[in-house]
Scaffold this active site. Structure first.
Site, PDB file in Angstrom:
ATOM      1  N   GLY A 154       0.822  -1.211   0.000  1.00  0.00           N
ATOM      2  CA  GLY A 154       0.000   0.000   0.000  1.00  0.00           C
ATOM      3  C   GLY A 154       0.856   1.261   0.000  1.00  0.00           C
ATOM      4  N   THR A 155       1.908   1.243   0.790  1.00  0.00           N
ATOM      5  CA  THR A 155       2.840   2.377   0.823  1.00  0.00           C
ATOM      6  C   THR A 155       3.463   2.586  -0.559  1.00  0.00           C
ATOM      7  OG1 THR A 155       3.341   1.944   3.145  1.00  0.00           O
ATOM      8  CG2 THR A 155       4.949   3.248   1.920  1.00  0.00           C
ATOM      9  N   GLU A 178       7.558 -17.352   6.483  1.00  0.00           N
ATOM     10  CA  GLU A 178       6.938 -16.962   7.748  1.00  0.00           C
ATOM     11  C   GLU A 178       7.374 -17.919   8.859  1.00  0.00           C
ATOM     12  OE1 GLU A 178       4.680 -14.366   7.811  1.00  0.00           O
ATOM     13  OE2 GLU A 178       4.925 -14.078   5.654  1.00  0.00           O
ATOM     14  N   LYS A 185      -3.231 -18.683  -6.396  1.00  0.00           N
ATOM     15  CA  LYS A 185      -2.865 -18.010  -7.651  1.00  0.00           C
ATOM     16  C   LYS A 185      -3.283 -18.850  -8.852  1.00  0.00           C
ATOM     17  CE  LYS A 185       0.949 -15.768  -5.239  1.00  0.00           C
ATOM     18  NZ  LYS A 185       2.343 -15.978  -4.770  1.00  0.00           N
TER      19      LYS A 185
END
Lengths: 420, 420
Positions: A13-14, A183, A198
């Site tokens: 988003g940034t 992760e 996907k």
């Protein structure tokens, strides 16, 4: 001018906000109008973020604001983004999302709800690679015969290191976690689920097939060992986690699993964290698309491309049932009917009679062997490594069960499918 | 319904007509309307062709027929197609062409004339690979930092065979001619001109730069020898004929020549007759596009994709000065200012003092050596093979001239630029 609201202002988003600002001149020229990121929704206003747009914790400041034209959904999760995207579309706002999990479960419903309102998601598959663009526009003259995609950078990084550097699975998983590629709970990546989401998106574009992750064959890379890698190298195969979509008659194969693939195939040459997707069209033959499948800027590149496209076209593009012809009935091929070649690693007692037992079980199940080699292990045990000619998934599974029940194998056999 | 007229019904034209007929169902669904090939123009009506459309020798049967919506130009040549395309656009007909030579010389003029009338040419670069689609749509959020393309299958086939199988240039040229990959006069391919035409098209899309083939650096693969290939392999380079477009400040490098390129780069792995184009965007990083760069069906796949796109959008898409920002002045970088690394093969007398002379000439021209090896030849001669650190093209050319004049080299030095 188009105003953009961003829901979820993390790394991607940034980047979206910053690309729209940094590359404003070319984007305005290419879009034919100015595109302005005006507001972002975050859950924690206290966290420092590298953006200059106004931030809020209230999504309704976007959804209820009639001046916002495009909603970019980058929250992650399924249920909450589903409600937000639905509300945005009902308000008549264009939506761009990179949320593959949302799409794996709700894309048809949302696309139908969208109708002529743009609902785009290039970034959801293979990050910055314009693969949806290629399928929908560049290859539009073709029946898609098959898609093979390396769509999870974590798995590809791990497999590449295992193959090139002889590192074993546990070591490389730890390394990938330290590097931030995997992760703390790596299941979603290494178990093949991310790639499956996907694949379902690509399958829906290529074939108009609507199935959920639970319905398709998904296997991860957790069981691949040094012995498998050594065998692969000896027979000039690479090992990749592929998402595969293939049309066979009126049935569509959709599956995610590790494969042995000839190392001279272009997709076998995609190494490290990179993604690559090979698409075979009936007219164009094989084409392949390569690039970064993750990362803030690469993913945001695809989000912004969708925004520019919306600015240019002003309405949605045909999407659903892309390949399905009027009246054509296509269905998911049942997992057990898949036909391919198989590699098997059997840990056996190194004594006479073993091979005969194994061979009998294969013969009884209509499976014929193509290559075989035996490698001694400690304590009078051996690895029996073999590949089959093309056979049917249910036959190989039955043979594996019989091998286990007969006591001829000492541990659970490892099976890897072969693509060539 | 849209009616299509095809001018030039050779291999590609035949494929275009047949794809529109064979894949009619999906094409209609994707285009949103029926697309019908109605008539083709040929020079010889007597020749047997595998098409079912009406044929004529008179282009005006298409150009003067108001019911024809889209003209597909597949004639080859420059002047005659130029007149035909101009006339078609002036009549308000959409035009799709695969004619790279026409575009290398007249694309800006024709695009300007077209205005909002669609004028599309995906097939002109790299056949079936949707690279123009990727640059214009998929990567639209990015400043394009560089493009490196393997865009001539003939050269790539020849170089691949030379590298993998140790065949020398003359043998492989003969083989390529026998296989139909190379023409009787192979200059257009092996001299780099075909790749240059394609490069100029990509350069115009990425940077909005308008130059002609005569203005850019074009070198072919004719001087590559076994000695060069052996050196390349020893230093883990591949040799490829690349078309390169790169932005450096406000200057654009445009050049076609053989390069030494690290063999682990993705584009270095594109072998045989296949094409591959690597594009680096400021946000997305490197992406690569791979597929068949020639062949009737592959090329026609791109032509038909353009036709479908025209049917969907109904008007042209912004094209000219894609990257150029309002007020920005970009110019072609003069050839002599290019900066890169260089490989040189010098045939020298195998005696003391030679190396000192060579080293002095390089030193005087601000060129520093990175790697060097000497390989003995017959008759007290030797090949001196070396690579430089980054230096300026004019300096290396001056050094080469001085080497020739000084008598230290026995034959004309061979120079290959390095890309990494």
């Amino acid at each position: 001018m188009l105003k953009v609201g961003i829901i979820g202002v993390g790394t991607v988003g940034t980047s979206v906000a910053n690309i729209l600002i940094d590359n404003k001149n070319i984007i305005t020229a290419r879009a034919g109008k100015e595109i302005v990121p005006t507001i972002g929704v975050v859950s924690n206003l206290g966290k420092k973020r590298d953006v200059s747009i106004k931030l809020t914790t209230n999504a309704d400041e976007i959804l209820e604001d009639d001046s916002i034209d495009i909603v970019v959904e980058l929250m992650g999760g399924i249920d909450k983004p589903y409600e937000i995207v639905k509300k945005a579309l009902l308000k008549g706002k264009a939506v761009v999302t990179a949320n593959k999990a949302l799409l794996a479960y709700h894309r048809y419903e949302l696309q139908e709800l969208a109708g002529d309102i743009p609902f785009e998601f290039e970034a959801a598959v293979a990050g910055g690679i314009p693969i949806i663009n290629a399928l929908r526009d560049g290859l539009s003259a073709n029946h898609i015969k098959s898609i093979q995609g390396i769509m999870n950078g974590t798995c590809n990084y791990m497999l590449t290191r295992m193959i090139n550097d002889g590192v074993n699975y546990d070591e490389i998983l730890k390394e990938a976690q330290e590097l931030g590629y995997a992760e703390a709970d790596p299941t979603f990546d290494v178990g093949g689920y991310d790639a499956a989401h996907k694949l379902l998106i690509l399958g829906s574009i290529a074939y108009g097939i609507d199935v959920k992750p639970e319905e398709i064959l998904i296997e991860g890379i957790e069981n691949i060992t040094k012995a498998d890698i050594e065998f692969a190298k000896e027979f000039e195969y690479s090992i990749k986690l592929l998402g595969i979509a293939k049309k066979v008659g009126n049935e569509i194969e959709l599956r995610v699993h590790p494969v042995l693939i000839p190392e001279d195939k272009m997709i076998a040459k995609v190494d490290g964290v990179m993604n690559g997707i090979s698409v075979v069209g009936d007219k164009v033959g094989e084409t392949m698309y390569y690039g970064a499948g993750a990362g803030g800027d690469a993913t945001a590149s695809a989000v912004v491309a969708n925004i520019i496209d919306i600015a240019r076209k002003g309405k949605g593009s045909p999407m659903l049932g892309f390949e399905k012809q009027p009246g054509e009935k296509i269905t998911l091929m049942p997992k057990e009917n898949i036909q391919t070649k198989y590699y098997l690693r059997l840990e056996v007692a190194d004594k006479s009679g073993t091979l005969a037992k194994v061979a009998t079980i294969f013969g009884n199940n209509s499976i014929s062997i193509e290559n075989m080699m035996q490698k001694p292990l400690k304590d009078s045990k051996a690895n029996l490594l073999l590949t089959t000619h093309t056979c049917v998934e249910k036959d190989i599974l039955k043979a594996i069960k019989e091998l286990e029940n007969s006591g001829v194998v000492l541990t659970k056999p490892n099976m890897i499918r072969i693509e060539d």
